[in-house]
Design an enzyme around this catalytic site. Structure first.
Site, PDB file in Angstrom:
ATOM      1  N   ASN A   1       0.868  -1.175   0.000  1.00 27.17           N
ATOM      2  CA  ASN A   1       0.000   0.000   0.000  1.00 27.17           C
ATOM      3  C   ASN A   1       0.902   1.222   0.000  1.00 27.17           C
ATOM      4  O   ASN A   1       1.476   1.569   1.033  1.00 27.17           O
ATOM      5  CB  ASN A   1      -0.904  -0.035   1.237  1.00 27.17           C
ATOM      6  CG  ASN A   1      -1.762   1.206   1.373  1.00 27.17           C
ATOM      7  OD1 ASN A   1      -1.797   2.051   0.472  1.00 27.17           O
ATOM      8  ND2 ASN A   1      -2.459   1.311   2.490  1.00 27.17           N
TER       9      ASN A   1
ATOM     10  N   LYS B   1       0.121   4.199  -0.243  1.00 29.62           N
ATOM     11  CA  LYS B   1      -0.537   5.367   0.369  1.00 29.62           C
ATOM     12  C   LYS B   1      -0.314   6.602  -0.511  1.00 29.62           C
ATOM     13  O   LYS B   1      -0.212   6.471  -1.727  1.00 29.62           O
ATOM     14  CB  LYS B   1      -0.062   5.550   1.810  1.00 29.62           C
ATOM     15  CG  LYS B   1      -0.245   4.256   2.628  1.00 29.62           C
ATOM     16  CD  LYS B   1      -0.079   4.427   4.102  1.00 29.62           C
ATOM     17  CE  LYS B   1      -0.294   3.076   4.798  1.00 29.62           C
ATOM     18  NZ  LYS B   1      -0.232   3.171   6.261  1.00 29.62           N
TER      19      LYS B   1
ATOM     20  N   HIS C   1      -9.596   0.955   4.906  1.00 33.65           N
ATOM     21  CA  HIS C   1      -8.330   1.156   5.610  1.00 33.65           C
ATOM     22  C   HIS C   1      -8.581   2.085   6.794  1.00 33.65           C
ATOM     23  O   HIS C   1      -9.383   3.011   6.704  1.00 33.65           O
ATOM     24  CB  HIS C   1      -7.279   1.736   4.664  1.00 33.65           C
ATOM     25  CG  HIS C   1      -5.899   1.713   5.245  1.00 33.65           C
ATOM     26  ND1 HIS C   1      -5.480   2.623   6.197  1.00 33.65           N
ATOM     27  CD2 HIS C   1      -4.860   0.874   5.043  1.00 33.65           C
ATOM     28  CE1 HIS C   1      -4.240   2.343   6.538  1.00 33.65           C
ATOM     29  NE2 HIS C   1      -3.832   1.285   5.858  1.00 33.65           N
TER      30      HIS C   1
ATOM     31  N   GLU D   1      -6.981   4.478   7.843  1.00 32.54           N
ATOM     32  CA  GLU D   1      -6.774   5.901   7.524  1.00 32.54           C
ATOM     33  C   GLU D   1      -8.000   6.487   6.824  1.00 32.54           C
ATOM     34  O   GLU D   1      -8.286   7.675   6.946  1.00 32.54           O
ATOM     35  CB  GLU D   1      -5.489   6.059   6.690  1.00 32.54           C
ATOM     36  CG  GLU D   1      -4.260   5.854   7.571  1.00 32.54           C
ATOM     37  CD  GLU D   1      -3.043   5.286   6.864  1.00 32.54           C
ATOM     38  OE1 GLU D   1      -2.971   5.356   5.624  1.00 32.54           O
ATOM     39  OE2 GLU D   1      -2.155   4.756   7.569  1.00 32.54           O
TER      40      GLU D   1
ATOM     41  N   GLY E   1       2.667   2.134  10.889  1.00 29.98           N
ATOM     42  CA  GLY E   1       3.651   3.208  10.771  1.00 29.98           C
ATOM     43  C   GLY E   1       4.370   3.535  12.070  1.00 29.98           C
ATOM     44  O   GLY E   1       5.008   4.575  12.174  1.00 29.98           O
TER      45      GLY E   1
ATOM     46  N   SER F   1       3.527  -2.292  10.363  1.00 30.61           N
ATOM     47  CA  SER F   1       4.972  -2.359  10.615  1.00 30.61           C
ATOM     48  C   SER F   1       5.590  -3.699  10.213  1.00 30.61           C
ATOM     49  O   SER F   1       6.489  -4.201  10.891  1.00 30.61           O
ATOM     50  CB  SER F   1       5.277  -2.037  12.083  1.00 30.61           C
ATOM     51  OG  SER F   1       4.885  -0.702  12.381  1.00 30.61           O
TER      52      SER F   1
HETATM   53  P1  13P Z   1       3.084   0.261   7.716  1.00 32.94           P
HETATM   54  O1  13P Z   1       3.608  -0.992   7.074  1.00 32.94           O
HETATM   55  O2  13P Z   1       3.811   1.485   7.244  1.00 32.94           O
HETATM   56  O3  13P Z   1       2.967   0.137   9.186  1.00 32.94           O
HETATM   57  O4  13P Z   1       1.586   0.477   7.158  1.00 32.94           O
HETATM   58  C1  13P Z   1       0.687  -0.570   7.243  1.00 32.94           C
HETATM   59  C2  13P Z   1      -0.525  -0.221   6.461  1.00 32.94           C
HETATM   60  O5  13P Z   1      -1.282   0.653   6.843  1.00 32.94           O
HETATM   61  C3  13P Z   1      -0.751  -0.925   5.203  1.00 32.94           C
HETATM   62  O6  13P Z   1      -2.024  -0.688   4.722  1.00 32.94           O
END
Ligand code: 13P
Length: 253
Positions: A11, A13, A102, A104, A178, A216
């Site tokens: 992803n 983002k 997601h 977010e 993250g 992570s």
């Molecule tokens: P990270 O791998 O940066 O923690 O993000 C995970 C995530 O939100 C994948 O959709």
């Protein structure tokens, strides 16, 4: 039924301009033959880069070496929804998947389970496989509610037509995204086992639904996470922006 093949999904983002997207996609595709026996690879670039990445990877896409997905879709097929992207538009660009719900999106765009359900249904109708994201906040985990939250989110967002071939679930504890922090292996296993039980209860072939862990995931922790019985892949954020790291995660499967 045999365990589903591992899926390593990146992803991206809201990251990447055109040159970055082309370089990243090409590097991942170049390494894909080396890991294809272990895992399927999926890249989910921002909407602005999907067409470019799809064109860049036309050959690899045709050979099934990689897949492309969107990061979100609207639940309607078209209409007055400024800034949104409809599921058939993603299919039209060559996407095979779309991430829905997601955390977010749930947090920044106030998306709730009924909305995520609508998006997942729209994705399936457009021929896309929705990757439905679920996961608890840190406060919910501390209160011992993680399993309840995940079960409620799956029950509230799983399309009636769901089966192993047309849906993926991603468990992403919000506090692990993250942050460099991950749940213990026992905690990941507990949630994934509960998700598997729910899916086998609800679906005829629920044992074949791919269950991804996200939050992570890095080359250093991928092997132990991917070795858990009901973990069938990873949804990778930050580490998916580095082709070597992304491929190393797939190689750890
Ligand atoms: P990270 O791998 O940066 O923690 O993000 C995970 C995530 O939100 C994948 O959709």
């Amino acid at each position: 039924m045999a365990a589903p093949k591992t899926l390593i999904a990146g992803n991206w983002k809201m990251n990447g301009l055109r040159a970055d997207g082309v370089t990243l996609a090409k590097t991942v595709a170049a390494g894909a033959p080396g890991v294809s026996a272990k895992a399927d690879l999926l890249m989910c670039p921002p909407a602005t880069l999907i067409s470019l990445v799809a064109n860049t990877l036309a050959e690899a896409l045709r050979h099934g070496l990689v897949s492309i997905g969107g990061q979100d879709c609207h639940h309607e097929v078209s209409g007055a929804h400024t800034g949104d992207v409809a599921a058939p538009m993603l299919t039209d660009l060559g996407c095979g998947y779309v991430i829905v719900g997601h955390s977010e999106r749930r947090t920044n765009h106030s998306e709730d389970d009924p909305m995520v359900w609508q998006k997942a249904v729209a994705a399936q109708l457009a021929g896309l496989i929705p990757i439905i994201c679920v996961g608890e906040t840190e406060e919910e985990r501390d209160r011992g509610e993680a399993l309840d939250v995940v079960r409620r989110q799956i029950n509230g967002s799983l399309p009636d037509a769901a089966k192993a071939a047309n849906v993926v679930i991603a468990y992403e504890p919000i506090w692990a995204i993250g942050t460099g922090r991950t749940p213990s292996l026992d905690d990941i296993a507990e949630v994934h086992d509960a998700m598997r039980a729910l899916l086998t209860d609800r679906l005829n072939d629920g044992d074949g639904v791919r269950l991804l862990y996200g939050g992570s995931v890095k080359p250093g922790n991928a092997a132990e996470i991917l070795a858990l019985a009901n973990v069938n892949g990873a949804l990778v954020g930050g580490a998916s922006l580095n082709a070597e790291d992304f491929l190393a995660i797939a190689a750890a499967a």
